[in-house]
Each structure stands twice: as C-alpha cells, then as structure tokens.
Design an enzyme around this catalytic site. Structure first.
Site, PDB file in Angstrom:
ATOM      1  CE  LYS A  60      -1.466  -1.370   4.128  1.00 14.15           C
ATOM      2  NZ  LYS A  60      -0.402  -2.268   4.622  1.00 14.15           N
TER       3      LYS A  60
ATOM      4  CG  HIS B 138       1.752  -0.910  12.130  1.00 13.53           C
ATOM      5  ND1 HIS B 138       2.353   0.274  12.486  1.00 13.53           N
ATOM      6  CD2 HIS B 138       1.912  -1.024  10.788  1.00 13.53           C
ATOM      7  CE1 HIS B 138       2.860   0.853  11.401  1.00 13.53           C
ATOM      8  NE2 HIS B 138       2.609   0.089  10.361  1.00 13.53           N
TER       9      HIS B 138
ATOM     10  CD  GLU C 175       2.234  -6.509   8.622  1.00 12.96           C
ATOM     11  OE1 GLU C 175       1.711  -5.386   8.792  1.00 12.96           O
ATOM     12  OE2 GLU C 175       1.692  -7.562   8.992  1.00 12.96           O
TER      13      GLU C 175
HETATM   14  N1  PLP Z   1       1.252  -2.989   7.895  1.00 16.21           N
HETATM   15  C1  PLP Z   1       0.025  -2.486   8.040  1.00 16.21           C
HETATM   16  C2  PLP Z   1      -1.074  -3.402   8.450  1.00 16.21           C
HETATM   17  C3  PLP Z   1      -0.231  -1.128   7.817  1.00 16.21           C
HETATM   18  O1  PLP Z   1      -1.460  -0.625   7.964  1.00 16.21           O
HETATM   19  C4  PLP Z   1       0.850  -0.299   7.407  1.00 16.21           C
HETATM   20  C5  PLP Z   1       0.657   1.125   7.174  1.00 16.21           C
HETATM   21  O2  PLP Z   1      -0.355   1.720   7.412  1.00 16.21           O
HETATM   22  C6  PLP Z   1       2.110  -0.894   7.230  1.00 16.21           C
HETATM   23  C7  PLP Z   1       2.292  -2.222   7.503  1.00 16.21           C
HETATM   24  C8  PLP Z   1       3.302  -0.083   6.775  1.00 16.21           C
HETATM   25  O3  PLP Z   1       3.652   0.845   7.731  1.00 16.21           O
HETATM   26  P1  PLP Z   1       4.924   1.791   7.542  1.00 16.21           P
HETATM   27  O4  PLP Z   1       4.815   2.396   6.208  1.00 16.21           O
HETATM   28  O5  PLP Z   1       4.800   2.766   8.648  1.00 16.21           O
HETATM   29  O6  PLP Z   1       6.138   0.925   7.674  1.00 16.21           O
END
Ligand code: PLP
Length: 440
Positions: free
Chosen positions: A65, A194, A272
């Site tokens: 995403k 997270h 993640e």
């Molecule tokens: N995993 C989940 C479920 C998330 O919602 C997000 C970001 O919103 C991420 C991983 C990635 O987070 P980041 O970009 O802060 O590493």
C-alpha cells in the site's frame, strides 16, 4: 500530536540541496507542464541491503500500500522480498508478478468475504485478524487459514500516525478472542502488531514486543501452535522534521527485545515495513503555474480564523500555485503539515528570502502544500521540488478536478542495476540510466 506551529522554523533549518543529476533529469523529463516524479531504484536496493545488515532475524514483507508503482514492486519481488497486502487487488498484483502465495500476508484485519474467498482460492493462507467477528467470516470462507492475531500495543511512545484506535485487539481481551478462535477450531499461529506509522521512539517497539510475548504465551496456553511474530511497520524512512531517530537505532532496540523475549530460532520473525523501503527514493518536481503577491490589505483573514491559523498574520506573502497538490501526491500534507521538504531550482543563488505559500492546482481551498515557507523570489515556470516523496504519496493521488497525474521516471546507477540483475523487461530505457514508465 500537533506539530503545526513549529514547522516554519524547522523547515528552514532542514532545506536540503538536491543532486544536480536529479535536477537535470527533472528539467530534461518535463513535458506537457506536468509535475514529474523521479524514483531512484538504487536507493531502494540500498535500503534492502541495510535491512538485512541491521535486522538479520527479521524477514521483511513489504507493505504494498505504501508505494505500489510497478517498477518498485517488480524490483522488490525480484529481490525475493515477501509482501503485506491489504486487499484482493493487491494480492492479485503480487501473484501476477509471480510471487508465491506463501510470500504474502493478507494483513488487513477487516476483510470483505469475497476477498477472503479469493485468498483461499489462491492459497494465500497467512492473514491477520483482531476480533471475533472476523474469525466468524474466516471460519466460513477459509477455515484452514493460518491466522495471526493483531494486538494494539499499549505505550506512550511517540509515533506520527497512531493506528491503535482503529486496529488491533487490546492485550487484555486477547485471551477471550483466542478462546473463541479455539472454539471455532481455527488455526492461530502467531501475533502481530503495528506500533504506528513513522515511529519516533524505539521504546514503542520494546513495549510492543514485550506485550506480544505475553499474548503469545496466552496462545500457547489455549493450545495453539504459535510460531510467528509479526512486528509490523513503522520503521522510519527518512530523517524528517519531527525527529532525528534513525532506522539503525530502532533496529538495535528491536534486536535486543527480540533476543530477550523471543530468544532462539523457534519463532519466525517477520515485519511489514512500508515507508522504510521507499520514502527517500522519490523526488517530485512541481512547476509554478501562477504567482501572486498578496499585500498587507489583501492578506487579512476573517477574524474567526486568526486564532488558530498559524499563518494568519498581516504581512506580505508570495503565493505560488504549483501543478501538484494534496489531491495529487501531497495528501499527507493534510494530516502532517510540513512533512515534505521543499526546495527550488535557481541558477544564481539568491540570498533574499520571502514569506511564501505553496498552493496546489485544484479549485479546493484546502489544496495547500506548504502554509508558510521562506523562498527566494521565484517566477512562473520555475521548479519547486520535494525530496523523500516515496511513501504514501504518488499512490494516494486522486484525479480530482481531472488534473493530470505526475509523470513517472525511474533512475538507477547503472552498475548497481546491472550488478543486481534486475529485470528490465518492463521498463523502457531512454537516455543513459533513466527508465521511464508513465502511469496509465
Ligand atoms: N502494515 C500495516 C497493516 C499497515 O497498515 C501499514 C501502514 O499503514 C504498514 C504495515 C506499513 O507501515 P509503515 O509504512 O509505517 O512501515
């Protein structure tokens, strides 16, 4: 957390020069008065190397995403990463790239039934949940799934975006949810969390890992074969206006906590990361469409706005209207003002700086990129560029007002590209080492 009032000063201190190469590329690539983005794939390759050095125990599942632009996910897939997908379409995108279903975690705790069904049909068995209702749906569509309970870690550590209110099961209710999963004869194999996106204090990870251990043990006590810990995202992608904490510092704290609470190799540790991998890899060049100098008289805001508006002062301002705004790549400016660091292209460096505002191109009054910034006296046609635009930026753009999207280009140091044997089949090579592909 309110950062609004100090942004003006902070940005001044942190204006950064951009490499001449990128400047030249931006000038070279600009057509049709479009804003352009240049993605440095070499930067992503370096980030991956650093991840492996600093977090050798932790397998990255890149959060699609964050930036799902084709060359980015192609590169990461080629490099053998696994992926965190949030929807059916993201899963499909990664499967289409040839990623094995075992390299995907469906890490959205709220899944449409049809999406769960799609995951089941395609063998994407690893998925997160955080409540009983989600378990009931999974029981219906995919009872063999390998489930990871997402908890909402409790700590007062600073993060830019808190996620704990919307996502995750409070550690104190975890036992009840785990017992419900057992009653449904589902297969819980791990715990995830997270800490929040843009973690500003390593303590957030330390607290979350400790709490995960406790919930992990609850899972074992209920009779599950627990063997995965997913430490989520939140790793910083760049130095920003909020903090100086580095990825290395966070990684060191994570390693210590993992050794303390999850020693040995019995538990597979995954993460993640999103912004860590891509934040610094993109630069966006915007072009000034119109300039307006607003005099003292014209700049008076309605009385009611003066109290809580940081720029509401009676002074001269240069207003620059650029060709990309918050409905394009700058959505984050809405929730995190001052998060991007602007600079400008000017051949002869000018000393005098003026109070300026940078507006986006749409007819919406909220389309404001930077509320107050000191800039030299720029002209229509000049470029203002923004570094560190790789995360939650181009991928969140809309076409509100039917404005064109940024034109995308990619670059990579040629030697690095060749050494890494990255597939070039889907990027067209133009001059030297710049690879371009426009969004369709
Ligand atoms: N995993 C989940 C479920 C998330 O919602 C997000 C970001 O919103 C991420 C991983 C990635 O987070 P980041 O970009 O802060 O590493």
């Amino acid at each position: 957390m309110d950062f609004g009032h100090n942004i003006f000063v902070d940005i001044q201190e942190k204006l950064q020069p951009i490499s001449n190469t990128i400047q030249e590329k931006i000038k070279l690539c600009s057509h049709d008065e479009k804003a352009i983005s240049i993605g440095d794939l070499g930067d992503i390759i370096s980030k991956h190397k650093k991840w492996k050095e600093c977090l050798p125990r932790v397998e990255p599942f890149y959060a699609v995403k964050c930036n799902d632009i084709y060359p980015v996910i192609r590169l990461l897939a080629d490099k053998g990463l696994s992926f965190d997908c949030a929807s059916k379409a993201e899963i499909q995108k990664m499967l289409d790239l040839g990623v094995d279903p075992s390299r995907i975690i469906y890490a959205n705790t709220f899944k449409q039934l049809s999406f769960i069904k799609y995951a089941a049909e395609n063998g994407v068995s690893l998925m997160t949940f955080d409540c009983e209702d989600e378990l009931t749906k999974i029981k219906k569509e995919y009872p063999q799934a390998n489930l990871v309970l997402r908890i909402s870690p409790q700590s007062n550590n600073k993060v830019i975006y808190h996620l704990g209110r919307k996502f995750g099961c409070h550690p104190s209710t975890a036992l009840k949810v785990l017992q419900f999963a057992k009653k449904l004869e589902l297969n819980v194999i791990g715990i995830s969390f997270h800490v929040g996106s843009g973690c500003l204090e390593a303590g957030a990870f330390e607290a979350a890992i400790e709490q995960s251990r406790r919930v992990f043990d609850l899972g074992l006590s209920v009779g599950f074969s627990m063997h995965i810990l997913d430490i989520g995202g939140g790793f910083p992608g760049q130095k920003n206006v909020h903090t100086n904490i580095t990825f290395e510092e966070i990684a060191a704290a994570v390693n210590l906590s993992l050794d303390k609470y999850f020693p040995g190799n019995d538990v597979r540790i995954i993460a993640e990361p999103g912004r860590y991998y891509v934040a610094t890899s993109f630069t966006i060049g915007t072009n000034i469409i119109t300039k307006k100098i607003v005099t003292d008289e014209e700049n008076v805001l309605p009385e009611r706005d003066l109290h809580d508006h940081p720029t509401a002062k009676n002074e001269n301002l240069r207003m620059y209207y650029v060709n990309e705004g918050i409905y394009g790549s700058f959505l984050t400016c809405f929730t995190d003002p001052g998060c991007y660091l602007p600079s400008h292209f000017k051949d002869n460096h000018e000393e005098v700086l003026y109070n300026s505002i940078i507006w986006g191109p749409t007819c919406a009054a909220v389309d404001l990129v930077i509320d107050k910034i000191k800039l030299p006296d720029l002209s229509t046609g000049d470029w203002i560029y923004f570094k560190d635009m790789g995360a939650y930026s181009i991928t969140t753009a809309t076409n509100f007002n039917s404005m064109p999207r940024v034109e995308e280009y990619f670059t990579c140091e040629k030697k690095l590209w060749q050494d890494e044997k990255v597939s070039e089949s889907d990027t067209s090579s133009s001059d030297n080492n710049i690879y371009s592909r426009q969004i369709t």
